[in-house]
Each structure stands twice: as C-alpha cells, then as structure tokens.
Design a protein around this motif. Sequence first.
Motif, PDB file in Angstrom:
ATOM      1  N   LYS A 155      16.901  13.093  -2.607  1.00 36.44           N
ATOM      2  CA  LYS A 155      18.067  12.617  -1.854  1.00 36.44           C
ATOM      3  C   LYS A 155      19.337  13.343  -2.300  1.00 36.44           C
ATOM      4  CE  LYS A 155      16.174   9.821   0.942  1.00 36.44           C
ATOM      5  NZ  LYS A 155      16.207  10.107   2.374  1.00 36.44           N
ATOM      6  N   ILE A 156      19.439  13.636  -3.588  1.00 34.10           N
ATOM      7  CA  ILE A 156      20.587  14.417  -4.081  1.00 34.10           C
ATOM      8  C   ILE A 156      20.546  15.818  -3.474  1.00 34.10           C
ATOM      9  CG2 ILE A 156      21.637  15.480  -6.120  1.00 34.10           C
ATOM     10  CD1 ILE A 156      20.598  13.052  -7.729  1.00 34.10           C
ATOM     11  N   ILE A 157      19.390  16.443  -3.501  1.00 28.98           N
ATOM     12  CA  ILE A 157      19.232  17.801  -2.954  1.00 28.98           C
ATOM     13  C   ILE A 157      19.501  17.802  -1.450  1.00 28.98           C
ATOM     14  CG2 ILE A 157      17.565  19.661  -2.541  1.00 28.98           C
ATOM     15  CD1 ILE A 157      16.316  18.863  -5.276  1.00 28.98           C
ATOM     16  N   GLU A 158      19.066  16.764  -0.765  1.00 33.25           N
ATOM     17  CA  GLU A 158      19.333  16.639   0.675  1.00 33.25           C
ATOM     18  C   GLU A 158      20.839  16.646   0.935  1.00 33.25           C
ATOM     19  OE1 GLU A 158      18.664  12.958   3.566  1.00 33.25           O
ATOM     20  OE2 GLU A 158      16.773  13.773   2.803  1.00 33.25           O
ATOM     21  N   LYS A 159      21.582  15.932   0.102  1.00 34.15           N
ATOM     22  CA  LYS A 159      23.035  15.890   0.241  1.00 34.15           C
ATOM     23  C   LYS A 159      23.645  17.272  -0.028  1.00 34.15           C
ATOM     24  CE  LYS A 159      27.090  13.282  -1.111  1.00 34.15           C
ATOM     25  NZ  LYS A 159      27.626  12.172  -1.879  1.00 34.15           N
ATOM     26  N   ILE A 160      23.138  17.958  -1.024  1.00 38.13           N
ATOM     27  CA  ILE A 160      23.615  19.310  -1.335  1.00 38.13           C
ATOM     28  C   ILE A 160      23.354  20.238  -0.152  1.00 38.13           C
ATOM     29  CG2 ILE A 160      23.201  21.353  -2.773  1.00 38.13           C
ATOM     30  CD1 ILE A 160      22.578  19.340  -5.098  1.00 38.13           C
ATOM     31  N   ASN A 161      22.152  20.187   0.385  1.00 42.54           N
ATOM     32  CA  ASN A 161      21.783  21.083   1.485  1.00 42.54           C
ATOM     33  C   ASN A 161      22.552  20.786   2.771  1.00 42.54           C
ATOM     34  OD1 ASN A 161      20.004  22.515  -0.126  1.00 42.54           O
ATOM     35  ND2 ASN A 161      18.235  21.320   0.489  1.00 42.54           N
ATOM     36  N   GLN A 162      23.058  19.550   2.928  1.00 39.21           N
ATOM     37  CA  GLN A 162      23.859  19.219   4.109  1.00 39.21           C
ATOM     38  C   GLN A 162      25.184  19.967   4.105  1.00 39.21           C
ATOM     39  OE1 GLN A 162      24.219  14.945   4.035  1.00 39.21           O
ATOM     40  NE2 GLN A 162      22.290  14.642   5.109  1.00 39.21           N
ATOM     41  N   SER A 163      25.619  20.381   2.941  1.00 46.07           N
ATOM     42  CA  SER A 163      26.884  21.106   2.850  1.00 46.07           C
ATOM     43  C   SER A 163      26.707  22.585   3.227  1.00 46.07           C
ATOM     44  CB  SER A 163      27.458  20.990   1.433  1.00 46.07           C
ATOM     45  OG  SER A 163      26.623  21.686   0.515  1.00 46.07           O
ATOM     46  N   GLY A 164      25.499  22.962   3.601  1.00 44.48           N
ATOM     47  CA  GLY A 164      25.246  24.338   4.007  1.00 44.48           C
ATOM     48  C   GLY A 164      24.859  25.238   2.847  1.00 44.48           C
ATOM     49  N   GLN A 165      24.699  24.662   1.681  1.00 42.22           N
ATOM     50  CA  GLN A 165      24.330  25.432   0.500  1.00 42.22           C
ATOM     51  C   GLN A 165      22.853  25.196   0.198  1.00 42.22           C
ATOM     52  OE1 GLN A 165      27.023  23.559  -2.173  1.00 42.22           O
ATOM     53  NE2 GLN A 165      28.757  24.832  -1.591  1.00 42.22           N
ATOM     54  N   ALA A 166      22.150  26.242  -0.155  1.00 42.21           N
ATOM     55  CA  ALA A 166      20.733  26.127  -0.489  1.00 42.21           C
ATOM     56  C   ALA A 166      20.593  25.819  -1.977  1.00 42.21           C
ATOM     57  CB  ALA A 166      19.995  27.405  -0.125  1.00 42.21           C
ATOM     58  N   SER A 191       0.819  -1.211   0.000  1.00 38.60           N
ATOM     59  CA  SER A 191       0.000   0.000   0.000  1.00 38.60           C
ATOM     60  C   SER A 191       0.855   1.264   0.000  1.00 38.60           C
ATOM     61  CB  SER A 191      -0.944   0.006   1.205  1.00 38.60           C
ATOM     62  OG  SER A 191      -0.227   0.201   2.407  1.00 38.60           O
ATOM     63  N   VAL A 192       2.123   1.134   0.384  1.00 39.49           N
ATOM     64  CA  VAL A 192       3.013   2.287   0.456  1.00 39.49           C
ATOM     65  C   VAL A 192       3.774   2.495  -0.858  1.00 39.49           C
ATOM     66  CG1 VAL A 192       5.044   3.194   1.688  1.00 39.49           C
ATOM     67  CG2 VAL A 192       3.246   2.033   2.944  1.00 39.49           C
ATOM     68  N   ARG A 193       3.669   1.565  -1.771  1.00 28.81           N
ATOM     69  CA  ARG A 193       4.393   1.664  -3.040  1.00 28.81           C
ATOM     70  C   ARG A 193       4.200   3.026  -3.695  1.00 28.81           C
ATOM     71  NH1 ARG A 193       2.967  -3.219  -6.868  1.00 28.81           N
ATOM     72  NH2 ARG A 193       1.293  -3.464  -5.405  1.00 28.81           N
ATOM     73  N   LEU A 194       5.222   3.475  -4.358  1.00 27.12           N
ATOM     74  CA  LEU A 194       5.121   4.734  -5.088  1.00 27.12           C
ATOM     75  C   LEU A 194       4.153   4.564  -6.249  1.00 27.12           C
ATOM     76  CD1 LEU A 194       8.883   5.675  -5.050  1.00 27.12           C
ATOM     77  CD2 LEU A 194       7.062   6.665  -3.686  1.00 27.12           C
ATOM     78  N   ARG A 195       3.382   5.597  -6.501  1.00 23.74           N
ATOM     79  CA  ARG A 195       2.326   5.485  -7.501  1.00 23.74           C
ATOM     80  C   ARG A 195       2.836   5.474  -8.932  1.00 23.74           C
ATOM     81  NH1 ARG A 195      -0.441   8.907  -3.619  1.00 23.74           N
ATOM     82  NH2 ARG A 195       0.553  10.641  -4.628  1.00 23.74           N
ATOM     83  N   ASN A 196       3.949   6.104  -9.180  1.00 20.10           N
ATOM     84  CA  ASN A 196       4.430   6.085 -10.552  1.00 20.10           C
ATOM     85  C   ASN A 196       5.920   6.410 -10.622  1.00 20.10           C
ATOM     86  OD1 ASN A 196       4.779   8.935 -10.618  1.00 20.10           O
ATOM     87  ND2 ASN A 196       2.611   9.196 -11.052  1.00 20.10           N
ATOM     88  N   LEU A 197       6.451   6.347 -11.800  1.00 23.00           N
ATOM     89  CA  LEU A 197       7.872   6.536 -12.028  1.00 23.00           C
ATOM     90  C   LEU A 197       8.338   7.944 -11.659  1.00 23.00           C
ATOM     91  CD1 LEU A 197      10.467   5.276 -13.066  1.00 23.00           C
ATOM     92  CD2 LEU A 197       9.784   5.924 -15.376  1.00 23.00           C
ATOM     93  N   LYS A 198       7.515   8.935 -11.912  1.00 21.77           N
ATOM     94  CA  LYS A 198       7.916  10.311 -11.592  1.00 21.77           C
ATOM     95  C   LYS A 198       8.090  10.496 -10.081  1.00 21.77           C
ATOM     96  CE  LYS A 198       6.577  12.737 -15.694  1.00 21.77           C
ATOM     97  NZ  LYS A 198       5.890  13.850 -16.307  1.00 21.77           N
ATOM     98  N   GLU A 199       7.250   9.852  -9.297  1.00 21.72           N
ATOM     99  CA  GLU A 199       7.407   9.934  -7.843  1.00 21.72           C
ATOM    100  C   GLU A 199       8.715   9.292  -7.403  1.00 21.72           C
ATOM    101  OE1 GLU A 199       4.090   8.425  -5.680  1.00 21.72           O
ATOM    102  OE2 GLU A 199       2.710   9.914  -6.475  1.00 21.72           O
ATOM    103  N   LEU A 200       9.055   8.172  -8.009  1.00 20.71           N
ATOM    104  CA  LEU A 200      10.314   7.501  -7.695  1.00 20.71           C
ATOM    105  C   LEU A 200      11.493   8.401  -8.066  1.00 20.71           C
ATOM    106  CD1 LEU A 200      11.806   5.025  -6.689  1.00 20.71           C
ATOM    107  CD2 LEU A 200      11.627   4.062  -8.990  1.00 20.71           C
ATOM    108  N   ARG A 201      11.423   9.011  -9.236  1.00 20.00           N
ATOM    109  CA  ARG A 201      12.482   9.926  -9.660  1.00 20.00           C
ATOM    110  C   ARG A 201      12.574  11.126  -8.723  1.00 20.00           C
ATOM    111  NH1 ARG A 201      11.460   9.915 -16.189  1.00 20.00           N
ATOM    112  NH2 ARG A 201      12.366   7.847 -16.555  1.00 20.00           N
ATOM    113  N   LEU A 202      11.433  11.643  -8.306  1.00 23.57           N
ATOM    114  CA  LEU A 202      11.424  12.786  -7.390  1.00 23.57           C
ATOM    115  C   LEU A 202      12.074  12.411  -6.061  1.00 23.57           C
ATOM    116  CD1 LEU A 202      10.559  15.717  -7.194  1.00 23.57           C
ATOM    117  CD2 LEU A 202       8.338  14.949  -6.396  1.00 23.57           C
ATOM    118  N   LEU A 203      11.848  11.209  -5.600  1.00 20.40           N
ATOM    119  CA  LEU A 203      12.489  10.728  -4.376  1.00 20.40           C
ATOM    120  C   LEU A 203      14.001  10.664  -4.557  1.00 20.40           C
ATOM    121  CD1 LEU A 203      12.250   9.527  -1.519  1.00 20.40           C
ATOM    122  CD2 LEU A 203      11.947   7.290  -2.589  1.00 20.40           C
TER     123      LEU A 203
END
Length: 115
Positions: free
Chosen positions: A58-69, A42-54
């Motif tokens: 994660k890439i953006i999360e890594k960028i933001n950890q460096s203190g850069q917005a 029931s928790v499965r992602l609904r489509n490919l775009k949602e998976l890509r967005l996830l």
Amino acid sequence: MSLNKGELFKIIVNKHKYIKEIIKTLNEDISKIESKIEVTESVRLRNLKELRLLYISKIIEKINQSGQAFKSFYIDNRQVNIIQAVEDDVFDTLRNQTSIQYLYQNNIGYRTNLN
C-alpha cells in the motif's frame, strides 16, 4: 363478547405458526451469516509476513501514484528492498517513521520522502 371470532382471536390461535415463521427466518439469517464468517476466515492472511507485505504494498502503491517508479526504501542510512522490509526490525522501523525515505528510478535513482 368475541364469540371466538375476530382478528385478535385469529392471532392468538395462530400464535405458534407466527413463532415458527419467525424462527425459520432467524435460522436462515444465522445460516447466511455463518457462511459469510466461513468465507472471511478462509481469506485470512496466512502469516505476519504476508500482512506486512500487504502494508508495504500500500505504501508502494501510494509512491507509484505520484508517477515515480519505486525502487527501494532507505531506512537507517541503508537501502532496503521489499523482501528485507518485511523482517521484524526493519518493518518496525519503517512503520514507526513519520516520513518514509525511498528511492525511485527514472533513468537515475533519487532519494525523496513520503509522509
């Protein structure tokens, strides 16, 4: 001579009870696992775009950890926002890069790499 007494006799006579208890325990385990499977499905992602967005988040999360917005990606010499990045051709290019270029905003936009 055992005279139908003793532990071995008791085990043999009560064999059906032991089997019944084991089957009951196994059925309970199966039921728990089936419930977990239902929740997971029931928790499965609904489509490919949602998976890509996830993936992109994660890439953006890594960028933001460096203190850069994070502001946007820089792919094939053009600025690409998050919505554009989930599209087939852009996402494939982004995913296959060994070094991701992105822009971040800290009063002024800069272009830098993320490995």
